[in-house]
Design a protein around this motif. Sequence first.
Motif, PDB file in Angstrom:
ATOM      1  N   GLY A  23      97.917  53.036 152.219  1.00  0.00           N
ATOM      2  CA  GLY A  23      98.360  54.359 151.805  1.00  0.00           C
ATOM      3  C   GLY A  23      98.854  55.110 153.024  1.00  0.00           C
ATOM      4  N   ASN A  24      99.483  56.255 152.791  1.00  0.00           N
ATOM      5  CA  ASN A  24     100.061  57.045 153.891  1.00  0.00           C
ATOM      6  C   ASN A  24      99.005  57.496 154.897  1.00  0.00           C
ATOM      7  OD1 ASN A  24     102.605  56.899 152.663  1.00  0.00           O
ATOM      8  ND2 ASN A  24     102.242  58.749 151.468  1.00  0.00           N
ATOM      9  N   GLY A  25      97.855  57.967 154.385  1.00  0.00           N
ATOM     10  CA  GLY A  25      96.821  58.481 155.280  1.00  0.00           C
ATOM     11  C   GLY A  25      96.156  57.377 156.090  1.00  0.00           C
ATOM     12  N   ILE A  42      88.444  61.587 157.475  1.00  0.00           N
ATOM     13  CA  ILE A  42      87.754  62.261 156.370  1.00  0.00           C
ATOM     14  C   ILE A  42      88.341  61.803 155.039  1.00  0.00           C
ATOM     15  CG2 ILE A  42      87.369  64.512 155.280  1.00  0.00           C
ATOM     16  CD1 ILE A  42      87.762  65.582 158.295  1.00  0.00           C
ATOM     17  N   ASP A  43      87.452  61.546 154.095  1.00  0.00           N
ATOM     18  CA  ASP A  43      87.891  61.209 152.739  1.00  0.00           C
ATOM     19  C   ASP A  43      86.765  61.548 151.787  1.00  0.00           C
ATOM     20  OD1 ASP A  43      90.411  59.165 151.829  1.00  0.00           O
ATOM     21  OD2 ASP A  43      88.836  59.505 150.344  1.00  0.00           O
ATOM     22  N   ARG A  44      87.120  61.900 150.566  1.00  0.00           N
ATOM     23  CA  ARG A  44      86.020  62.157 149.615  1.00  0.00           C
ATOM     24  C   ARG A  44      85.395  60.835 149.193  1.00  0.00           C
ATOM     25  NH1 ARG A  44      89.647  64.074 144.527  1.00  0.00           N
ATOM     26  NH2 ARG A  44      90.553  62.034 144.188  1.00  0.00           N
ATOM     27  N   ALA A 161     103.170  70.590 138.142  1.00  0.00           N
ATOM     28  CA  ALA A 161     102.084  71.005 139.043  1.00  0.00           C
ATOM     29  C   ALA A 161     102.275  70.376 140.415  1.00  0.00           C
ATOM     30  CB  ALA A 161     100.726  70.608 138.456  1.00  0.00           C
ATOM     31  N   TYR A 162     102.596  69.095 140.443  1.00  0.00           N
ATOM     32  CA  TYR A 162     102.771  68.390 141.724  1.00  0.00           C
ATOM     33  C   TYR A 162     103.912  69.002 142.526  1.00  0.00           C
ATOM     34  CZ  TYR A 162     103.329  64.541 145.050  1.00  0.00           C
ATOM     35  OH  TYR A 162     103.432  63.795 146.204  1.00  0.00           O
ATOM     36  N   CYS A 163     105.073  69.186 141.865  1.00  0.00           N
ATOM     37  CA  CYS A 163     106.232  69.732 142.586  1.00  0.00           C
ATOM     38  C   CYS A 163     105.940  71.145 143.104  1.00  0.00           C
ATOM     39  CB  CYS A 163     107.469  69.742 141.687  1.00  0.00           C
ATOM     40  SG  CYS A 163     108.053  68.090 141.269  1.00  0.00           S
ATOM     41  N   ASP A 196     106.134  53.071 148.292  1.00  0.00           N
ATOM     42  CA  ASP A 196     105.378  52.047 147.558  1.00  0.00           C
ATOM     43  C   ASP A 196     103.961  52.004 148.107  1.00  0.00           C
ATOM     44  OD1 ASP A 196     104.646  50.036 145.915  1.00  0.00           O
ATOM     45  OD2 ASP A 196     105.995  48.532 146.736  1.00  0.00           O
ATOM     46  N   THR A 197     103.138  52.909 147.601  1.00  0.00           N
ATOM     47  CA  THR A 197     101.752  53.012 148.080  1.00  0.00           C
ATOM     48  C   THR A 197     100.807  52.976 146.872  1.00  0.00           C
ATOM     49  OG1 THR A 197     101.760  55.419 147.950  1.00  0.00           O
ATOM     50  CG2 THR A 197     102.485  54.442 150.037  1.00  0.00           C
ATOM     51  N   PRO A 198      99.521  52.730 147.112  1.00  0.00           N
ATOM     52  CA  PRO A 198      98.585  52.615 145.977  1.00  0.00           C
ATOM     53  C   PRO A 198      98.515  53.868 145.106  1.00  0.00           C
ATOM     54  CG  PRO A 198      97.567  51.830 148.014  1.00  0.00           C
ATOM     55  CD  PRO A 198      98.887  52.401 148.399  1.00  0.00           C
TER      56      PRO A 198
HETATM   57  N1  LIG Z   1     103.302  57.510 147.661  1.00  0.00           N
HETATM   58  C1  LIG Z   1     104.331  58.280 147.458  1.00  0.00           C
HETATM   59  O1  LIG Z   1     105.318  57.896 146.838  1.00  0.00           O
HETATM   60  C2  LIG Z   1     104.313  59.686 148.014  1.00  0.00           C
HETATM   61  C3  LIG Z   1     105.509  60.371 148.016  1.00  0.00           C
HETATM   62  C4  LIG Z   1     105.536  61.671 148.524  1.00  0.00           C
HETATM   63  C5  LIG Z   1     104.381  62.237 149.025  1.00  0.00           C
HETATM   64  N2  LIG Z   1     103.218  61.548 149.008  1.00  0.00           N
HETATM   65  C6  LIG Z   1     102.034  62.218 149.540  1.00  0.00           C
HETATM   66  O2  LIG Z   1     101.282  61.361 150.371  1.00  0.00           O
HETATM   67  C7  LIG Z   1      99.922  61.777 150.361  1.00  0.00           C
HETATM   68  C8  LIG Z   1      98.953  60.705 149.973  1.00  0.00           C
HETATM   69  O3  LIG Z   1      99.436  59.470 150.251  1.00  0.00           O
HETATM   70  P1  LIG Z   1      98.468  58.204 150.331  1.00  0.00           P
HETATM   71  O4  LIG Z   1      99.374  57.050 150.195  1.00  0.00           O
HETATM   72  O5  LIG Z   1      97.593  58.271 151.514  1.00  0.00           O
HETATM   73  O6  LIG Z   1      97.547  58.369 149.010  1.00  0.00           O
HETATM   74  P2  LIG Z   1      96.195  57.677 148.616  1.00  0.00           P
HETATM   75  O7  LIG Z   1      95.849  58.202 147.271  1.00  0.00           O
HETATM   76  O8  LIG Z   1      96.248  56.193 148.806  1.00  0.00           O
HETATM   77  O9  LIG Z   1      95.167  58.208 149.713  1.00  0.00           O
HETATM   78  C9  LIG Z   1      94.757  59.523 149.708  1.00  0.00           C
HETATM   79  C10 LIG Z   1      93.306  59.566 150.085  1.00  0.00           C
HETATM   80  O10 LIG Z   1      92.899  60.922 149.968  1.00  0.00           O
HETATM   81  C11 LIG Z   1      91.631  60.956 149.373  1.00  0.00           C
HETATM   82  N3  LIG Z   1      91.474  62.244 148.714  1.00  0.00           N
HETATM   83  C12 LIG Z   1      92.048  62.680 147.577  1.00  0.00           C
HETATM   84  N4  LIG Z   1      91.606  63.903 147.287  1.00  0.00           N
HETATM   85  C13 LIG Z   1      90.753  64.257 148.268  1.00  0.00           C
HETATM   86  C14 LIG Z   1      89.969  65.405 148.519  1.00  0.00           C
HETATM   87  N5  LIG Z   1      89.968  66.429 147.686  1.00  0.00           N
HETATM   88  N6  LIG Z   1      89.224  65.435 149.639  1.00  0.00           N
HETATM   89  C15 LIG Z   1      89.178  64.378 150.485  1.00  0.00           C
HETATM   90  N7  LIG Z   1      89.885  63.257 150.279  1.00  0.00           N
HETATM   91  C16 LIG Z   1      90.659  63.195 149.179  1.00  0.00           C
HETATM   92  C17 LIG Z   1      91.582  59.799 148.411  1.00  0.00           C
HETATM   93  O11 LIG Z   1      90.244  59.387 148.168  1.00  0.00           O
HETATM   94  C18 LIG Z   1      92.404  58.748 149.143  1.00  0.00           C
HETATM   95  O12 LIG Z   1      91.588  57.854 149.882  1.00  0.00           O
HETATM   96  C19 LIG Z   1      99.813  62.893 149.332  1.00  0.00           C
HETATM   97  O13 LIG Z   1      99.859  64.147 149.968  1.00  0.00           O
HETATM   98  C20 LIG Z   1     101.043  62.643 148.490  1.00  0.00           C
HETATM   99  O14 LIG Z   1     101.431  63.774 147.772  1.00  0.00           O
HETATM  100  C21 LIG Z   1     103.158  60.280 148.510  1.00  0.00           C
END
Ligand SMILES: NC(=O)c1ccc[n+]([C@@H]2O[C@H](COP(=O)([O-])OP(=O)(O)OC[C@H]3O[C@@H](n4cnc5c(N)ncnc54)[C@H](O)[C@@H]3O)[C@@H](O)[C@H]2O)c1
Length: 266
Positions: A23-25, A42-44, A161-163, A196-198
């Motif tokens: 994923g991105n993070g 940090i992650d929940r 909501a997302y946008c 292309d992320t989970p």
């Molecule tokens: N994948 C895409 O196509 C795409 C496109 C545009 C933007 N984004 C943005 O990228 C970011 C996330 O990407 P990712 O690939 O890492 O997603 P992901 O869902 O794989 O990882 C996000 C992590 O954040 C954690 N999380 C969620 N809510 C939380 C909270 N309240 N407190 C603490 N942790 C929390 C989740 O447990 C997860 O491990 C988001 O901001 C998303 O909007 C993604």
Amino acid sequence: MAGRMAGKSVMVVGAGASGPGWGNGKAAAVLYAREGARVFAIDRNADAAEETCAIIRGEGGAAEAFAADAARADDVAAMVDACLARFGLPDVLHHNVGIVMTGGPAETAEADWDRLMAVNVKSLYLVCRALLPDMAERGQGVIVAVSSVASLRYVGYPSVAYCASKGAVNQLVQNIAVQYAARGIRANAVLPGLMDTPMVVEPLKEAYGPGGVERMRAARNAQVPTGRMGSAWDVAHAALFLASDEAAYVNGHMLVVDGGLTAKFA
Ligand SMILES: NC(=O)c1ccc[n+]([C@@H]2O[C@H](COP(=O)([O-])OP(=O)(O)OC[C@H]3O[C@@H](n4cnc5c(N)ncnc54)[C@H](O)[C@@H]3O)[C@@H](O)[C@H]2O)c1
């Protein structure tokens, strides 16, 4: 160019991944560490944060995991306290948390709207509220927020909501950038396109019509001028640039990382 983050500490909020793969993070946390930063992850989801830290430590880097819901003020206070105690004031806040939801206003339940806004927008406000006074006093700090091209454009299916939440993230970042610029703080956002992320698999598998994940992937690949979705590493590398000293004069910027998607007419 190894060592672009040498001697720095980075707080990554949302450092796990919501499914198998990158994923991105998670990618950003690992990339910061590869460039020499100590990462407070940090992650929940405690296991997801720990998995990212295990990768970093396995590569010889330094990382510590902390479980917190960044949408809750008490959890944010606890995670900031823990970071200050173990890592000190971070040089960089990388704010990645975000959840996706489809539907227009009539299809979006009030509770779902509130939850999405809390996770995507309020969390950024809460963490910035906690860190900015100390960063300003020190006269140095960097904020990198992960927004989306959905903050700029209709994305092809209703997701109001997302946008709206990502539009709010952009303005939060720009306000902070201007207010704190003279005190040595930079705030920028990365706006990923179709990656292309989970995180997109479960929420979006029906948004492109029946046919499931493979049809969704094919439709998203075809939308992008490059012919393919981006990866979490594309987002991570853009974030690394914004976090690094190479971007010392980049402030209040919305860095689109989308393979040319938003430049396209149709
Ligand atoms: N994948 C895409 O196509 C795409 C496109 C545009 C933007 N984004 C943005 O990228 C970011 C996330 O990407 P990712 O690939 O890492 O997603 P992901 O869902 O794989 O990882 C996000 C992590 O954040 C954690 N999380 C969620 N809510 C939380 C909270 N309240 N407190 C603490 N942790 C929390 C989740 O447990 C997860 O491990 C988001 O901001 C998303 O909007 C993604």
